[in-house]
Design a protein around this motif. Structure first.
Motif, PDB file in Angstrom:
ATOM      1  N   GLU B 148      -6.891  -0.307  14.997  1.00  0.00           N
ATOM      2  CA  GLU B 148      -5.876   0.208  14.062  1.00  0.00           C
ATOM      3  C   GLU B 148      -5.927  -0.459  12.689  1.00  0.00           C
ATOM      4  O   GLU B 148      -5.303   0.014  11.744  1.00  0.00           O
ATOM      5  CB  GLU B 148      -4.472   0.088  14.675  1.00  0.00           C
ATOM      6  N   ILE B 150      -8.559  -0.574  10.883  1.00  0.00           N
ATOM      7  CA  ILE B 150      -9.460   0.305  10.131  1.00  0.00           C
ATOM      8  C   ILE B 150     -10.628  -0.460   9.510  1.00  0.00           C
ATOM      9  O   ILE B 150     -11.786  -0.121   9.715  1.00  0.00           O
ATOM     10  CB  ILE B 150      -8.731   1.111   9.046  1.00  0.00           C
ATOM     11  N   ASP B 163      -3.703 -11.617   6.236  1.00  0.00           N
ATOM     12  CA  ASP B 163      -4.015 -10.214   6.519  1.00  0.00           C
ATOM     13  C   ASP B 163      -4.911  -9.635   5.432  1.00  0.00           C
ATOM     14  O   ASP B 163      -4.458  -9.349   4.329  1.00  0.00           O
ATOM     15  CB  ASP B 163      -2.709  -9.416   6.639  1.00  0.00           C
ATOM     16  N   GLY B 164      -6.185  -9.463   5.740  1.00  0.00           N
ATOM     17  CA  GLY B 164      -7.126  -8.837   4.809  1.00  0.00           C
ATOM     18  C   GLY B 164      -7.594  -7.508   5.368  1.00  0.00           C
ATOM     19  O   GLY B 164      -8.714  -7.066   5.093  1.00  0.00           O
ATOM     20  N   ILE B 166      -7.665  -3.311   6.020  1.00  0.00           N
ATOM     21  CA  ILE B 166      -7.494  -2.067   5.258  1.00  0.00           C
ATOM     22  C   ILE B 166      -6.095  -1.511   5.499  1.00  0.00           C
ATOM     23  O   ILE B 166      -5.434  -1.008   4.594  1.00  0.00           O
ATOM     24  CB  ILE B 166      -8.572  -1.031   5.676  1.00  0.00           C
ATOM     25  N   LEU B 170      -3.503  -0.456   2.709  1.00  0.00           N
ATOM     26  CA  LEU B 170      -2.916   0.889   2.629  1.00  0.00           C
ATOM     27  C   LEU B 170      -1.381   0.811   2.560  1.00  0.00           C
ATOM     28  O   LEU B 170      -0.745   1.560   1.823  1.00  0.00           O
ATOM     29  CB  LEU B 170      -3.353   1.736   3.832  1.00  0.00           C
ATOM     30  N   MET B 173      -0.442  -0.165  -0.833  1.00  0.00           N
ATOM     31  CA  MET B 173      -0.627   1.005  -1.694  1.00  0.00           C
ATOM     32  C   MET B 173       0.592   1.925  -1.594  1.00  0.00           C
ATOM     33  O   MET B 173       1.102   2.421  -2.599  1.00  0.00           O
ATOM     34  CB  MET B 173      -1.897   1.740  -1.248  1.00  0.00           C
ATOM     35  N   LYS B 174       1.026   2.133  -0.356  1.00  0.00           N
ATOM     36  CA  LYS B 174       2.196   3.004  -0.138  1.00  0.00           C
ATOM     37  C   LYS B 174       3.428   2.436  -0.848  1.00  0.00           C
ATOM     38  O   LYS B 174       4.166   3.163  -1.521  1.00  0.00           O
ATOM     39  CB  LYS B 174       2.467   3.108   1.364  1.00  0.00           C
ATOM     40  N   LEU B 177       3.205   3.081  -4.461  1.00  0.00           N
ATOM     41  CA  LEU B 177       3.476   4.500  -4.746  1.00  0.00           C
ATOM     42  C   LEU B 177       4.979   4.781  -4.765  1.00  0.00           C
ATOM     43  O   LEU B 177       5.460   5.593  -5.544  1.00  0.00           O
ATOM     44  CB  LEU B 177       2.804   5.392  -3.684  1.00  0.00           C
ATOM     45  N   LEU B 178       5.677   4.084  -3.872  1.00  0.00           N
ATOM     46  CA  LEU B 178       7.126   4.316  -3.796  1.00  0.00           C
ATOM     47  C   LEU B 178       7.882   3.592  -4.899  1.00  0.00           C
ATOM     48  O   LEU B 178       8.984   3.971  -5.254  1.00  0.00           O
ATOM     49  CB  LEU B 178       7.661   3.873  -2.432  1.00  0.00           C
ATOM     50  N   GLU B 179       7.275   2.551  -5.451  1.00  0.00           N
ATOM     51  CA  GLU B 179       7.943   1.803  -6.524  1.00  0.00           C
ATOM     52  C   GLU B 179       8.134   2.696  -7.738  1.00  0.00           C
ATOM     53  O   GLU B 179       7.264   3.468  -8.107  1.00  0.00           O
ATOM     54  CB  GLU B 179       7.099   0.590  -6.934  1.00  0.00           C
ATOM     55  N   GLY B 180       9.285   2.540  -8.336  1.00  0.00           N
ATOM     56  CA  GLY B 180       9.566   3.342  -9.541  1.00  0.00           C
ATOM     57  C   GLY B 180       9.947   4.769  -9.208  1.00  0.00           C
ATOM     58  O   GLY B 180      10.176   5.568 -10.102  1.00  0.00           O
ATOM     59  N   ALA B 181      10.084   5.027  -7.900  1.00  0.00           N
ATOM     60  CA  ALA B 181      10.502   6.379  -7.510  1.00  0.00           C
ATOM     61  C   ALA B 181      11.978   6.590  -7.817  1.00  0.00           C
ATOM     62  O   ALA B 181      12.433   7.700  -7.971  1.00  0.00           O
ATOM     63  CB  ALA B 181      10.236   6.596  -6.035  1.00  0.00           C
ATOM     64  N   GLY B 182      12.735   5.464  -7.876  1.00  0.00           N
ATOM     65  CA  GLY B 182      14.175   5.582  -8.136  1.00  0.00           C
ATOM     66  C   GLY B 182      14.361   6.166  -9.499  1.00  0.00           C
ATOM     67  O   GLY B 182      14.991   5.879 -10.314  1.00  0.00           O
TER      68      GLY B 182
END
Lengths: 321, 182
Positions: B148, B150, B163-164, B166, B170, B173-174, B177-182
């Motif tokens: 799991e 990857i 923790d290195g 993938i 990811l 990264m998620k 992506l959610l940052e600044g969504a407010g």
């Protein structure tokens, strides 16, 4: 000794002639004056009663109007909300108290002047009557009997001289003539002038009563004016109540508008929050999907040299302290 | 007191005796053997923790067990003490704590490497070297396959997790992506 003979007939004739003369010269004018006086006195009383009635009716009318005003105020009060109601009630209560106080004052004044006028008339009437009677007869008697009193000496004299003959008859005629002349002279000199004087006095009193009546009427006029002013005051108060109520209503409406604005603001805020939340959810869904797809891509595409590079790159960056 | 810290104190006490006797490695070995026996026979705990049996009887059982394993007197006494103090449940944890203390004494550190697939000796060596440089200790690596992840790898060392993978990248990264969504 008194006995019935032919002289009795002469006496009766003399008496009837005297009665006719007296009726013409004395009874009628006196009765006329008395009637006139009665009318005037009664007239004043009636007039005073009229004023009283007018005032009473005016009071009733005033009360009626007061009730009308009150009813109107009540309607308005019912229409406006509770806060306005309390204040309105106070003002109306105050107005009513003021009106009642003023009315009571006016009523007292009217009653006073009415009583003054009536008592003046009542006081004067018996005094005038009494003084006439006393001056005429030098003793107290009902006024209508006074005119019969001059007959008493004649009858008693005729009775005493009843027993004499023709010379007695002559005397009796002379006596009668003298009596008539005497009565006439007395009438002319004393009674008539006295009655006239009394009539003048009565007229003077009537004039006084007239003045008092005019005063009463003036009081009535004043009272009416006061009622008019009171009504104006009531209208004023009513207007005041209405204006205050309107202001209060406006205030309440303002508050309502503020609350409404606050609610709208809150709604806008909530909407903004929900939009934000929805935006975040969309973004999250997009991110989830993007990451998921990326994950699958990496899973499919990753090669041993990729893994080697990833591990080594991470090891280079690795720091424990 | 927490279970872990109690276990560590037992382990510390045992290893201190072992160092005095110059026998701490032997005690460690015997301790691990005992742990293995208990792991294989869960019923043993139940019997030895049951106060229905009197203490001497239960101690007799552990004595017998230690004799059979050829364990030293110290270990025999130690297990007896655990039974008496009703701390036998901590045995496995004491074993782990003891191992860590042994490693510390030996200038060793144990690390677990997780990766989606076998890493190959070259990479493992690179990891070992890098960790040695960071800890100044010999690193004993163990490997665990975790598909799991990857790609990349995860290192667990004592309470530390590096923790290195993938998968972690990811996740980062998620988050971005959610940052600044407010």
């Amino acid at each position: 000794m008194i006995s019935v003979d032919h002289t009795f007939i002469y006496q009766m004739v003399a008496f009837l002639v005297l009665l006719v003369i007296l009726n013409r010269l004395l009874f009628k004018p006196v009765l006329k004056v008395l009637e006139e006086r009665r009318e005037r006195t009664e007239g004043r009383f009636e007039h005073a009663a009229g004023i009283e009635e007018e005032i009473r009716a005016g009071s009733e009318e005033y009360q009626k109007r007061l009730r009308e005003v009150e009813a109107k105020a009540q309607e308005e009060r019912a229409a406006i909300r509770q806060e306005a109601y309390e204040r309105q009630k106070d003002v109306v209560e105050q107005a009513r108290k003021e009106a009642q106080d003023e009315l009571s004052k006016i009523r007292a004044e009217i009653e006073d002047s009415k009583q003054a006028a009536l008592s003046a008339l009542k006081q004067e009437t018996p005094r005038i009557s009494k003084s006439i009677a006393e001056k005429m007869l030098e003793r107290a008697l009902p006024a209508v009997l006074v005119v019969l009193l001059p007959l008493v000496p004649l009858i008693s004299y005729a009775s005493e001289e009843g027993g004499h003959g023709g010379s007695g008859m002559t005397w009796k005629i002379i006596n009668f003539v003298l009596l008539v002349v005497g009565v006439y002279i007395i009438w002319k000199k004393s009674l008539k002038s006295m009655l006239e004087r009394r009539a003048d006095e009565i007229k003077k009193k009537m004039a006084e009563a007239e003045t008092r009546k005019a005063e009463a009427e003036a009081k009535l006029k004043e009272y009416k004016e006061k009622i008019g002013r009171l009504e104006a005051r009531l209208r004023e108060i009513q207007e005041e109540i209405r204006r205050d109520a309107e202001l209060e209503k406006e205030k309440i409406l303002d508050e309502a508008r503020q609350i409404a604005e606050k609610l709208r603001e809150q709604a806008r805020f909530t909407a903004a929050q929900e939009i934000k939340k929805a935006r975040l959810e969309i973004r999250k869904e997009v991110a989830d999907l993007a990451v998921e797809v990326a994950q699958e891509l990496i899973r499919k595409e990753i090669r041993p040299e990729d893994q080697d590079r990833i591990v080594r790159t991470y090891l280079e960056k690795l720091r424990l302290h | 007191m927490r279970k872990g810290s109690i276990a560590r104190r037992y382990a510390q006490a045992l290893i201190d005796i072992g160092r005095e006797d110059n026998a701490h490695e032997r005690y460690g070995h015997e301790l691990r053997e005992l742990v293995a026996v208990f792991k294989g026979n869960p019923l043993l705990y139940k019997i030895l923790m049951n106060p229905m049996y009197n203490l001497d009887e239960r101690k007799a059982v552990t004595d017998k067990l230690c004799d059979n394993l050829g364990a030293s007197e110290i270990i025999k006494k130690f297990v007896g003490l655990l039974v008496e103090r009703r701390n036998l449940r901590l045995l496995e944890e004491i074993g782990s704590a003891y191992a860590r203390l042994e490693d510390d004494l030996a200038g060793r550190v144990r690390a677990e490497v997780h990766a989606p697939d076998e890493l190959g000796e070259a990479l493992l060596q690179a990891i070992r070297e890098r960790l040695k440089k960071e800890t100044n200790k010999d690193v004993v690596l163990s490997f665990r396959k975790r598909p799991e992840l990857i790609g990349g790898f995860v290192v667990r060392m004592d309470n530390l997790v590096l923790d290195g993978s993938i998968k972690a990248q990811l996740e980062n990264m998620k988050e971005k992506l959610l940052e600044g969504a407010g």
